[in-house]
Design an enzyme around this catalytic site. Structure first.
Site, PDB file in Angstrom:
ATOM      1  N   LYS A 147       7.782  -5.184  -0.948  1.00 43.36           N
ATOM      2  CA  LYS A 147       9.123  -4.930  -0.422  1.00 43.36           C
ATOM      3  C   LYS A 147       9.077  -4.620   1.070  1.00 43.36           C
ATOM      4  O   LYS A 147       9.949  -5.017   1.824  1.00 43.36           O
ATOM      5  CB  LYS A 147       9.746  -3.758  -1.186  1.00 43.36           C
ATOM      6  CG  LYS A 147      11.178  -3.436  -0.774  1.00 43.36           C
ATOM      7  CD  LYS A 147      12.132  -4.515  -1.218  1.00 43.36           C
ATOM      8  CE  LYS A 147      13.551  -4.306  -0.738  1.00 43.36           C
ATOM      9  NZ  LYS A 147      14.303  -5.576  -0.730  1.00 43.36           N
TER      10      LYS A 147
ATOM     11  N   CYS B 192       0.833  -1.195   0.000  1.00 48.95           N
ATOM     12  CA  CYS B 192       0.000   0.000   0.000  1.00 48.95           C
ATOM     13  C   CYS B 192       0.877   1.258   0.000  1.00 48.95           C
ATOM     14  O   CYS B 192       1.741   1.418   0.853  1.00 48.95           O
ATOM     15  CB  CYS B 192      -0.969   0.056   1.170  1.00 48.95           C
ATOM     16  SG  CYS B 192      -2.223  -1.206   1.113  1.00 48.95           S
TER      17      CYS B 192
HETATM   18  C1  F6R Z   1      12.712 -11.919   1.022  1.00 48.27           C
HETATM   19  C2  F6R Z   1      12.460 -10.680   1.721  1.00 48.27           C
HETATM   20  C3  F6R Z   1      11.564 -10.709   2.908  1.00 48.27           C
HETATM   21  C4  F6R Z   1      12.013  -9.641   3.922  1.00 48.27           C
HETATM   22  C5  F6R Z   1      11.030  -9.560   5.090  1.00 48.27           C
HETATM   23  C6  F6R Z   1      11.514  -8.599   6.159  1.00 48.27           C
HETATM   24  O1  F6R Z   1      13.638 -11.749  -0.004  1.00 48.27           O
HETATM   25  O2  F6R Z   1      12.950  -9.657   1.337  1.00 48.27           O
HETATM   26  O3  F6R Z   1      11.507 -11.961   3.490  1.00 48.27           O
HETATM   27  O4  F6R Z   1      13.285  -9.990   4.375  1.00 48.27           O
HETATM   28  O5  F6R Z   1       9.784  -9.159   4.632  1.00 48.27           O
HETATM   29  O6  F6R Z   1      11.780  -7.350   5.617  1.00 48.27           O
HETATM   30  P1  F6R Z   1      12.681  -6.306   6.374  1.00 48.27           P
HETATM   31  O7  F6R Z   1      14.069  -6.804   6.388  1.00 48.27           O
HETATM   32  O8  F6R Z   1      12.523  -5.034   5.616  1.00 48.27           O
HETATM   33  O9  F6R Z   1      12.126  -6.217   7.778  1.00 48.27           O
END
Ligand code: F6R
Length: 562
Positions: free
Chosen positions: A557, A2
């Site tokens: 992301k 979002c």
């Molecule tokens: C996989 C990926 C996700 C993130 C997860 C945590 O490639 O990127 O598993 O690692 O959603 O994200 P962050 O590190 O931003 O807390």
């Protein structure tokens, strides 16, 4: 996950909103829309699918006050009705929402009893109608918003249009929101990446609300005006675009060696004394993270000699993990906005303030809300699948552990640079793998943590089902899957590890395909090379399967919902 954008602008507002949505699209979305006011009437244009489709639907609409949204479906399927903005029953208000309202069903029932109708399955449509209802009582938008805030349980960043005013109201609670400041222009955005010509911004904090107009803004908390710090926008580094690459994922894997050096160069100038004693004085280290960052924590904890534990963020706070004030709680998150991580932080902070945040994003919610912070200096990561940030998270913790043990950090570039010849070999494996539906990664000891990440990367970008397991566990069940040409990736030194070898024999004798990935276990960092190889393996397999590599289906992301 979002994206929100809002702005008042005499010329080119539509382009501004669409560009902003495009800049936020890395957050992940499956529908999008805009809302604007024309002759005291609110109009919306929404679509399932891409911002390009939305652009074609908008055609040559001209307006000067508008809100926009990219939606990642949570409450209700991906359709136009559920896409944002949502309009209140009598058309007085329209809003875009990022977050989740836990008590929306109760509120919806209450509003239905009061005569309101609903056209979507979303929790967001409940907010806009609750606002209209409260406005009907107070006849004051600000008071109505205050009443709505007091009734909502959950997470929300909202941008709100009121058809009779040239203001855009906003509210934030646990979902990211910033107020952009440009020349004669104020904007509202989910994150700094969506800033366009604005040179500065304000971080809106939890339970703050207010409005922007064409020449001013106001922020309140608990009915009182609040003064906020204005942050300068950081000058973008030129490497944000893909240069010679078609995919960000490939570019970001290639950047791994230079990002490690970037971290090493930056960390040299940081005084780690306080953080080292924070860790040294702790009884136990508790690492909390999600997804790839969780896998990074699993690998990195092995560098620390102290008592330690690694816990998945979504489990940590939901199972009410016991907090001990003598422990140090280390939160790891590339984005610094992962809701499960932030919820865990909030849960810890109720009892204990001994927290350390490790993130790639300065001024992210994690960065701002932990007692001490360290950046991983991996520069911006755009591909949804995390690669260079994973390596730098581990690298950073390795540096911290070396400092704690008063040891030198030993890193050579050749620990992370893969030859073209090796890449070609991996490409050839990917060519075989692309025709498979399943794969298994096996390992022993702490290599299992690498297997978890290698397996996650393959499944998320190629959509091939994959599992990671300890080699010895294969014979206790999963071996039932092994048939002729079933791919199994083995991490580790088969010469030194007879147990690994017996697993390989078991696979081979059933016709399975065995791919061995080994590295020099005597050097703490040489695992980096094989992780790069696995990242390439996932990348090439996805490429041959013609997947949307940088934005795999259903993924975002930054996972800002629980
Ligand atoms: C996989 C990926 C996700 C993130 C997860 C945590 O490639 O990127 O598993 O690692 O959603 O994200 P962050 O590190 O931003 O807390």
């Amino acid at each position: 996950m979002c994206g929100i954008i809002a702005c008042i602008k005499t010329k080119g507002l539509c382009t501004y909103l669409l560009n902003g949505l495009k800049k936020e699209d890395y957050r992940g979305y499956d529908s999008c829309g805009i809302g604007f006011i024309e002759n005291e009437k609110i109009k919306t244009i929404k679509t399932v699918g891409s911002i390009e489709i939305l652009k074609n639907k908008i055609k040559d609409e001209e307006f000067t006050i508008g809100i926009g949204h990219t939606r990642w479906a949570t409450h209700g399927i991906n359709n136009v009705e559920n896409a944002h903005p949502h309009i209140s029953n009598h058309g007085l208000f329209s809003l875009v929402h990022n977050g989740t309202i836990y008590n929306y069903k109760d509120l919806k029932k209450e509003l239905i009893d009061l005569g309101f109708s609903f056209y979507s399955e979303t929790d967001s449509e409940v907010i806009v109608n609750l606002l209209e209802y409260e406005y009907g009582i107070t006849l004051d938008v600000k008071k109505a918003i205050e009443n709505v805030i007091s009734r909502l349980k959950g997470t929300f960043a909202l941008c709100i249009l009121f058809c009779y005013e040239k203001r855009i109201y906003f509210v934030r609670n646990h979902s990211p929101l910033i107020l952009g400041i440009g020349q004669n222009i104020f904007t509202l955005l989910s994150d700094v990446n969506a800033l366009q010509d604005e040179k500065a911004y304000i971080n809106i904090d939890d339970l703050e609300y207010g409005y922007i107009s064409d020449d001013s803004y106001q922020i309140y908390k608990n009915g009182k005006k609040v003064k906020k710090i204005i942050e300068e926008k950081e000058v973008e580094k030129e490497n944000k675009n893909k240069l010679n690459h078609v995919y960000y994922m490939e570019k970001e894997i290639e950047e791994i060696p230079s990002m490690i050096n970037n971290l090493l160069n930056n960390i040299k100038n940081i005084d780690l004394t306080k953080i080292i004693s924070q860790i040294d004085n702790a009884k136990k280290l508790i690492f909390i993270a999600s997804g790839t960052s969780y896998h990074a924590a699993l690998k990195a904890q092995s560098f620390f000699d102290k008592e330690k534990e690694v816990i998945i963020a979504s489990e940590f706070y939901t199972t009410k993990y016991q907090i001990d004030k003598n422990n140090c709680y280390i939160f790891i998150s590339q984005s610094g906005e992962t809701m499960d991580v932030l919820k865990s932080l909030e849960y810890v902070k109720d009892i204990c303030n001994n927290t350390l945040g490790i993130t790639n994003v300065k001024n992210s919610s994690l960065y701002k809300n932990t007692k001490s912070q360290l950046l991983i200096y991996a520069e911006k990561e755009i591909a949804v699948a995390s690669t260079k940030a994973y390596i730098n998270e581990i690298m950073l913790l390795y540096i911290v552990a070396c400092n704690l043990k008063k040891q030198n950090v030993i890193y050579y570039d050749d620990l992370s640079i893969i030859s073209n010849e090796r890449k070609e070999k991996i490409k050839n494996i990917a060519k075989t793998l692309k025709n498979k539906n399943n794969a298994i990664f096996i390992a022993k000891g702490s290599d299992y943590f690498l297997a978890l990440e290698a397996s996650l990367k393959l499944k998320e970008v190629s959509y091939i089902h994959s599992e990671a397991m300890y080699a010895g566990e294969l014979k206790h069940g999963p071996i039932a899957l092994i048939e002729k040409n079933f791919p199994v990736f083995v991490i580790g030194d088969i010469k030194e590890n007879e147990y690994l070898n017996s697993a390989i024999e078991e696979i081979k004798s059933r016709g399975g395909l065995v791919y061995q990935f080994n590295y020099d276990h005597k050097n703490s960092l040489s695992f980096i090379k094989i992780m790069e190889e696995f990242f390439y393996l996932a990348f090439y397999t996805a490429l041959f399967k013609k997947r949307e590599i940088d934005k795999p289906r259903n993924l975002a992301k930054s996972v800002t919902v629980e």
